[in-house]
Scaffold this motif. Structure first.
Motif, PDB file in Angstrom:
ATOM      1  N   UNK A  34      30.307  19.252 -82.139  1.00 56.25           N
ATOM      2  CA  UNK A  34      28.886  19.578 -82.164  1.00 56.25           C
ATOM      3  C   UNK A  34      28.659  21.014 -82.619  1.00 56.25           C
ATOM      4  N   UNK A  35      27.695  21.186 -83.527  1.00 53.64           N
ATOM      5  CA  UNK A  35      27.210  22.513 -83.896  1.00 53.64           C
ATOM      6  C   UNK A  35      25.834  22.729 -83.281  1.00 53.64           C
ATOM      7  N   UNK A  36      25.631  23.926 -82.733  1.00 55.80           N
ATOM      8  CA  UNK A  36      24.314  24.334 -82.258  1.00 55.80           C
ATOM      9  C   UNK A  36      23.882  25.534 -83.081  1.00 55.80           C
ATOM     10  N   UNK A  37      22.787  25.394 -83.825  1.00 55.76           N
ATOM     11  CA  UNK A  37      22.304  26.476 -84.678  1.00 55.76           C
ATOM     12  C   UNK A  37      20.897  26.887 -84.256  1.00 55.76           C
ATOM     13  N   UNK A  38      20.437  27.971 -84.827  1.00 58.26           N
ATOM     14  CA  UNK A  38      19.100  28.485 -84.538  1.00 58.26           C
ATOM     15  C   UNK A  38      19.030  29.938 -84.938  1.00 58.26           C
ATOM     16  N   UNK A  39      17.815  30.446 -85.047  1.00 58.20           N
ATOM     17  CA  UNK A  39      17.638  31.840 -85.426  1.00 58.20           C
ATOM     18  C   UNK A  39      18.200  32.772 -84.352  1.00 58.20           C
ATOM     19  N   UNK A  40      18.457  34.012 -84.749  1.00 59.15           N
ATOM     20  CA  UNK A  40      18.903  35.018 -83.790  1.00 59.15           C
ATOM     21  C   UNK A  40      17.872  35.163 -82.676  1.00 59.15           C
ATOM     22  N   UNK A  41      18.343  35.131 -81.428  1.00 58.87           N
ATOM     23  CA  UNK A  41      17.440  35.234 -80.291  1.00 58.87           C
ATOM     24  C   UNK A  41      16.820  33.922 -79.853  1.00 58.87           C
ATOM     25  N   UNK A  42      17.221  32.824 -80.469  1.00 60.88           N
ATOM     26  CA  UNK A  42      16.621  31.527 -80.126  1.00 60.88           C
ATOM     27  C   UNK A  42      17.165  30.948 -78.822  1.00 60.88           C
ATOM     28  N   UNK A  43      18.278  31.505 -78.328  1.00 56.46           N
ATOM     29  CA  UNK A  43      18.820  31.021 -77.057  1.00 56.46           C
ATOM     30  C   UNK A  43      20.109  30.242 -77.181  1.00 56.46           C
ATOM     31  N   UNK A  44      20.757  30.292 -78.344  1.00 60.31           N
ATOM     32  CA  UNK A  44      21.990  29.518 -78.557  1.00 60.31           C
ATOM     33  C   UNK A  44      23.085  29.907 -77.561  1.00 60.31           C
ATOM     34  N   UNK A  45      23.348  31.210 -77.465  1.00 60.65           N
ATOM     35  CA  UNK A  45      24.398  31.671 -76.552  1.00 60.65           C
ATOM     36  C   UNK A  45      24.000  31.431 -75.100  1.00 60.65           C
ATOM     37  N   UNK A  46      22.709  31.555 -74.802  1.00 59.14           N
ATOM     38  CA  UNK A  46      22.219  31.283 -73.458  1.00 59.14           C
ATOM     39  C   UNK A  46      22.501  29.845 -73.062  1.00 59.14           C
ATOM     40  N   UNK A  47      22.246  28.926 -73.967  1.00 61.89           N
ATOM     41  CA  UNK A  47      22.510  27.517 -73.705  1.00 61.89           C
ATOM     42  C   UNK A  47      23.991  27.285 -73.449  1.00 61.89           C
ATOM     43  N   UNK A  48      24.840  27.890 -74.280  1.00 63.14           N
ATOM     44  CA  UNK A  48      26.285  27.720 -74.120  1.00 63.14           C
ATOM     45  C   UNK A  48      26.751  28.283 -72.777  1.00 63.14           C
ATOM     46  N   UNK A  49      26.240  29.465 -72.424  1.00 65.63           N
ATOM     47  CA  UNK A  49      26.622  30.088 -71.153  1.00 65.63           C
ATOM     48  C   UNK A  49      26.211  29.227 -69.960  1.00 65.63           C
ATOM     49  N   UNK A  50      25.090  28.535 -70.101  1.00 62.74           N
ATOM     50  CA  UNK A  50      24.650  27.669 -68.999  1.00 62.74           C
ATOM     51  C   UNK A  50      25.636  26.522 -68.781  1.00 62.74           C
ATOM     52  N   UNK A  51      26.352  26.134 -69.838  1.00 58.28           N
ATOM     53  CA  UNK A  51      27.291  25.013 -69.738  1.00 58.28           C
ATOM     54  C   UNK A  51      28.537  25.366 -68.931  1.00 58.28           C
TER      55      UNK A  51
END
Length: 223
Positions: A34-51
């Motif tokens: 799975x790839x998770x993409x989005x603009x800078x600041x969109x919350x990508x790393x936040x989502x990953x950290x929640x996992x």
């Protein structure tokens, strides 16, 4: 097909007035890349950290490897993390430890004896073409080599789920290609579910994958 990650009405916020992730619903299967993409600041790393329980869930449900993160205890979170491999943007290697010992870290935590740890470390360092640098220290390596050590460490305990936060963001083209090849082999050779946060999906990667895009707090699958 069994889900390894399942979110239901998942909301994550930095404060009461700003939802980074807003009532998201998605699932990831045990054999997905799975790839998770989005603009800078969109919350990508936040989502990953929640996992992996590094950021608290505000509301809703997030289930990872059959563990519900909204109500998980510290001891159960520690157990969950033993099922995960995590590759950070900044590598997070222990500079005072040799390359070999860095790779052994997840096995040391799980209580394996030194013989098992050394054998697995040698196998993985050979896989990432760094066996000849087993006795070196992280600061003696290039950025690409450090990331390959981080990759070997993340795979040392045969994780069910590999979470990668911009794994090639600071690497040159050659090192990036090596990392993508290793991630592909982890999925195809080890059967590990791979989730990658990235700003750009590599066009050269020949593997079937799913693509989630994060925008304005919403997570949508791109087909």
């Amino acid at each position: 097909m069994q889900n390894i990650v399942e979110a239901r009405n998942l909301t994550i916020c930095y404060d009461r007035h700003q939802n980074v992730i807003n009532s998201a619903n998605f699932s990831i299967n045990v054999n997905d890349f799975v790839f998770i993409t989005g603009k800078s600041g969109s919350g990508k790393s936040t989502l990953l950290k929640s996992m992996y329980g590094d950021i608290d869930i505000s509301s809703g449900s997030l289930n990872v490897c059959l563990s519900e993160l909204n109500s998980i205890t510290k001891s159960n979170l520690a157990t969950l993390r033993q099922r995960l491999g995590i590759i950070f943007q900044d590598f997070r290697l222990i500079n005072e430890w040799s390359v070999e010992r860095n790779v052994m870290l997840p096995l040391i935590i799980k209580g394996f004896n030194s013989s098992v740890c050394q054998k697995q470390a040698a196998k993985l360092l050979k896989h990432v073409n760094l066996l000849h640098k087993a006795d070196k220290f992280p600061l003696e390596l290039s950025g690409g080599e450090q990331q390959r050590v981080a990759m070997a460490r993340a795979l040392a305990h045969n994780p069910q789920l590999l979470l990668c936060d911009e794994p090639t963001g600071s690497l040159d083209e050659y090192s990036s290609d090596v990392i993508w090849s290793l991630l592909k082999s982890a999925r195809e050779g080890l059967g590990t579910c791979v989730v990658v946060v990235t700003h750009k999906i590599p066009s050269s990667l020949r593997i079937a994958y799913r693509h989630f895009e994060l925008s304005n707090g919403e997570i949508n699958e791109v087909f």
